[in-house]
Design an enzyme around this catalytic site. Structure first.
Site, PDB file in Angstrom:
ATOM      1  N   LEU A  79       0.833  -1.204   0.000  1.00 36.13           N
ATOM      2  CA  LEU A  79       0.000   0.000   0.000  1.00 36.13           C
ATOM      3  C   LEU A  79       0.869   1.256   0.000  1.00 36.13           C
ATOM      4  O   LEU A  79       2.049   1.210   0.349  1.00 36.13           O
ATOM      5  CB  LEU A  79      -0.926  -0.041   1.223  1.00 36.13           C
ATOM      6  CG  LEU A  79      -1.813  -1.301   1.265  1.00 36.13           C
ATOM      7  CD1 LEU A  79      -2.419  -1.501   2.648  1.00 36.13           C
ATOM      8  CD2 LEU A  79      -2.915  -1.223   0.205  1.00 36.13           C
ATOM      9  N   PRO A  80       0.267   2.404  -0.376  1.00 36.33           N
ATOM     10  CA  PRO A  80       1.098   3.607  -0.573  1.00 36.33           C
ATOM     11  C   PRO A  80       1.694   4.215   0.689  1.00 36.33           C
ATOM     12  O   PRO A  80       2.815   4.714   0.652  1.00 36.33           O
ATOM     13  CB  PRO A  80       0.127   4.605  -1.225  1.00 36.33           C
ATOM     14  CG  PRO A  80      -0.997   3.798  -1.745  1.00 36.33           C
ATOM     15  CD  PRO A  80      -1.102   2.587  -0.856  1.00 36.33           C
TER      16      PRO A  80
ATOM     17  N   LYS B   9       9.928  10.782  -0.135  1.00 38.25           N
ATOM     18  CA  LYS B   9       9.038  10.096   0.811  1.00 38.25           C
ATOM     19  C   LYS B   9       9.854   9.362   1.877  1.00 38.25           C
ATOM     20  O   LYS B   9       9.571   9.458   3.071  1.00 38.25           O
ATOM     21  CB  LYS B   9       8.147   9.092   0.058  1.00 38.25           C
ATOM     22  CG  LYS B   9       7.226   8.292   0.983  1.00 38.25           C
ATOM     23  CD  LYS B   9       6.672   7.035   0.331  1.00 38.25           C
ATOM     24  CE  LYS B   9       6.048   6.125   1.388  1.00 38.25           C
ATOM     25  NZ  LYS B   9       5.728   4.780   0.888  1.00 38.25           N
TER      26      LYS B   9
ATOM     27  N   THR C  93       6.059   0.488   2.410  1.00 40.47           N
ATOM     28  CA  THR C  93       7.111   1.217   3.115  1.00 40.47           C
ATOM     29  C   THR C  93       6.448   2.271   3.986  1.00 40.47           C
ATOM     30  O   THR C  93       5.864   3.227   3.475  1.00 40.47           O
ATOM     31  CB  THR C  93       8.077   1.878   2.121  1.00 40.47           C
ATOM     32  OG1 THR C  93       8.773   0.840   1.418  1.00 40.47           O
ATOM     33  CG2 THR C  93       9.088   2.759   2.830  1.00 40.47           C
TER      34      THR C  93
ATOM     35  N   LYS D 176      15.071  -0.455   6.153  1.00 40.24           N
ATOM     36  CA  LYS D 176      14.873   0.274   4.900  1.00 40.24           C
ATOM     37  C   LYS D 176      15.071   1.769   5.099  1.00 40.24           C
ATOM     38  O   LYS D 176      15.730   2.430   4.290  1.00 40.24           O
ATOM     39  CB  LYS D 176      13.478  -0.002   4.324  1.00 40.24           C
ATOM     40  CG  LYS D 176      13.280   0.789   3.035  1.00 40.24           C
ATOM     41  CD  LYS D 176      12.234   0.289   2.113  1.00 40.24           C
ATOM     42  CE  LYS D 176      12.265   1.096   0.810  1.00 40.24           C
ATOM     43  NZ  LYS D 176      11.098   0.875  -0.027  1.00 40.24           N
TER      44      LYS D 176
END
Lengths: 298, 298, 298, 298
Positions: free
Chosen positions: A65-66, A246, A96, A171
């Protein structure tokens, strides 16, 4: 195995296709009917909602998902997965998002007797299509072993990073460093060239010296230095500036939450922000070197 | 070959000894009588001044001086090398100074019919003693070939970087990137650990991902991650914070002269400055991670 | 007028008392029973919940809450104000939150036919007690005029900043500048003193020159320059470092949302963050000068 | 009084004219014959060199030169002022240079029995012409009193900043703060406007709040806010970006010499550097707001 998959965007759709190719049975959901239709044509079954998907007999659910708001809504919402899924179903979120939200959702899942892994990826849409993604995975060792074969159908490098949320931590930390390194290479290359050096000679020296890094030896931002890098094809493809932006936003927000200064990270975020605001958000992030190159601004 | 050597400090003395070991005849000069005496004991001849050294029949002169002011004085001063040296003698300055001064001195040398190379090194006092330094060399290809055998007696990696001054450009660009990368690793490791990750696991992930760099995989600043890094021996030895600070000062000054922004480099300089002002200038530069680690401040 | 008041903390309690003193009838709510008891003793009536407060015949409601999450919950929650309040009641939120959330809540209020003002304050607990706060108010001109007399009972300076959310915009913009100016003064004063100037002489020159600012002429961070500034009483009282840190977090987050770079603001946030992480979060924010002063670190 | 004046550029020429107007006898020197001719026409006598000027019977010498290198050459050079001037002649250097060089020259002057003042100015070419400059003066109280009447013929505000070099310290510290404040105002105004506020309303609030500063209330960088500011006439006139860049370079270099971090100052220098490299060096420094304004970039 019967697997549920939510989120069939640029990354999710090819990942889901790789699960089908590996022989799994797939039930999918996305708000976009076209995205769902594509997967159904490839052999998947459509679910009408996350709740409907959760109420099938899936043994494992993957979501892609975004952003954190979508993850919270899909998992924790009144009509979300946790309200409807059977206990024991393994949940894997490959979105993420920030580590603290990942841990909050994982804790809620545990309270429902659902094991959960956070498993963000690197490798981009190319890696998603080719099935060569890297998965950075947070969760218990046991849950990791259970999820690993499914992840291996979508990626090549499946790394256990420790407990819940640590996939996101890995990450965010790696990409924080990546965003900084790329700016460091941009500054070093621009300065060297402004002082009269040949960019390829300079890159060669850096790559065998203490400045060596992935952003220089594999992804050099100066056009012409590496034939296959985005810099040598007009900064198309690759990892977009807005995606880097982002991730730096996630890093600085996570840092704020644990009261950890990230001086260069915060400045890096502003520089990518400025570059994006100039209309370059869709270019590969190595194009940030154009903030520095006078010749390139012409 | 009869070689002149000026500047017998921590770097210059072991470099000069390696020239003696390689069978060269050496005439040396330093303001410190003790430094000169050490080399004389090893077989060199002492000169009373740069001028006196220049008036011998040396075929080549190497200098290793602390800063640009010394280089200008030794080469360009009323009683300096250029005023006394025979035309044709090859001049090699291994000091680390700003590229524009290096070019100014090289131009003055050319006007005296003296070919000149700028040849700053990396590798530290350990590399100087072992004869394993890297030389980054600026000057014509012909002069480079002439100087290379002499440099090879002191180093392992002799790299031609282009015309006059480019050795300095390569060094300043590489160390600018190094100073930034180390801060990037410090931020990524500190943030990851503050968010709950094991530092060795995190370093392992970074080192196989896009954050990979020398500061992470060879010189990781987090204690215990790499057994042989300065971080695992209290940040002793290695490359001192004040040397990094000097090189970042050269980088930002060179950038100012060519009107090139170096956003992260300027901030990095301030952070090493703050760390040095706290009394840490003699620690290895990777100790900068202590600016970020709350646990380390206790 | 019968007024509802939610949030009786360090700021809210004295503000509510000033409404009582002005002759208003007050119904109050807070999660802390002790805080409620204090106001009841002073003449207010207690409500058992935001919903209960909303169902009384209050004509106007003021809220003073810690952060955006509380504001969303109190106004928009299933059992929140909007679900229970009569149409037409004027809502005034004096919490300091991000402008976009303020606008989201105001739009929800309008959809319930409730006019709403965002009205964050400056002036601290001292100003709250003395009734000398500044209110920066966003909302329509008509609603502003309706709310003004009530705000005037709690403050001296009631400023209309434009439409919904603009009170928050004004506060976040002012405090972004304040956080930067204070660091600028800290750098200028520290540098001047390190170069040998008397701090009072230097401040005098700055205050009549182009460096003049509130952080220098009214709140100088160097001890001894201004007798009544926090710097001259060990940085006690005043506006805490952690409050400045919160406001800079709101600024950088708002900037991220509208894709606006704030280079110095982001670096300022990290510096206050580092200072807070060293255990100084409760000191007045002008103590940030101690990040720069070598003498002060002893 | 018979006064010598060296340096008849944009600032020096009108300053020298004001000395003539005040009735002083003037002997002048400049490398530009045209500049000298202009002053001779106004009544001054030309000297053929600094040495020739020094050998006249001047009682006081004023210099106004571009940078430290010129000051060192004119005062300390083999054929410079100190080698030829009579003991006792008061030397006043109004150039803007780094404090350490100013002190070095003043010490050399003292060794020649020449008292010396460093007296950099603010006020620009307009102030030079109108005789309304501010002089920031370093030197002994006695020398200051001796020089004051002469300075008063060229300026309105003559401030004694302490011992030798302190005039330069005051200027560098003030302009460091000014460069930072202007960026702070640029960020606050740009963010506020991006979030929907009217710039004039926002400036009005800031100017009565804790963000108040000269860069906001007297020299606001947003077009239209202040009728007489450079922002409202296309950023023409005023204090050029490249002059601000020079002063920030002096500040960061002075900070480096005394090992004092200037985090925001160093970042500010890079931002003005980037703006100048885009071709804006001649615009008033408040034009830096265009780095932030998306609408202004169109």
């Amino acid at each position: 195995m019967h697997i549920g998959f939510l989120g069939l965007g640029n990354m999710g759709a090819p990942m889901a296709r790789n699960l089908l190719r590996a022989g799994h049975q797939l039930t999918v959901f996305d708000l976009s009917e076209a995205a769902v239709a594509g997967l159904v044509e490839a052999g998947a079954t459509a679910a009408a909602s996350p709740a409907a998907l959760a109420r099938t007999d899936v043994e494992l659910i993957v979501s892609m998902l975004p952003a954190a708001a979508h993850v919270k809504s899909v998992y924790l919402g009144a009509d979300g997965l946790l309200a409807h899924v059977r206990p024991g179903v393994l949940l894997i979120d490959s979105s993420t998002i920030d580590p603290l939200t990942a841990r909050e959702v994982a804790a809620a899942a545990r309270a429902h007797d659902n094991p959960m892994l956070d498993a963000p990826v690197s490798g981009g849409t190319g890696g998603a299509a080719a099935g060569t993604l890297t998965f950075m995975v947070g969760g218990s060792a046991e849950d990791f072993e259970r999820g690993r074969p499914v992840l291996a159908a979508m990626g090549r490098n499946i790394v256990h990073c420790g407990g819940a949320g640590n996939g996101q931590v890995a990450k965010v930390a790696n990409n924080l460093l990546l965003g900084i390194s790329m700016l460091g290479v941009a500054e070093a290359m621009s300065l060297g060239v402004a002082l009269g050096m040949d960019p390829t000679v300079l890159a060669g020296i850096i790559n065998t010296s203490s400045g060596r890094c992935w952003s220089s030896d594999t992804y050099n931002p100066f056009p012409g230095v590496l034939e296959n890098a985005p810099a040598s094809r007009g900064y198309s493809g690759g990892f977009g500036t807005d995606l880097m932006l982002k991730d730096l936003g996630l890093a600085s927000e996570a840092a704020r939450q644990v009261r950890q200064p990230v001086f260069l990270g915060a400045l890096a975020q502003q520089l990518y922000q400025a570059f994006s605001a100039q209309g370059n958000g869709a270019l590969d992030f190595s194009a940030i070197i154009n903030l520095y190159r006078k010749d390139a601004q012409a």
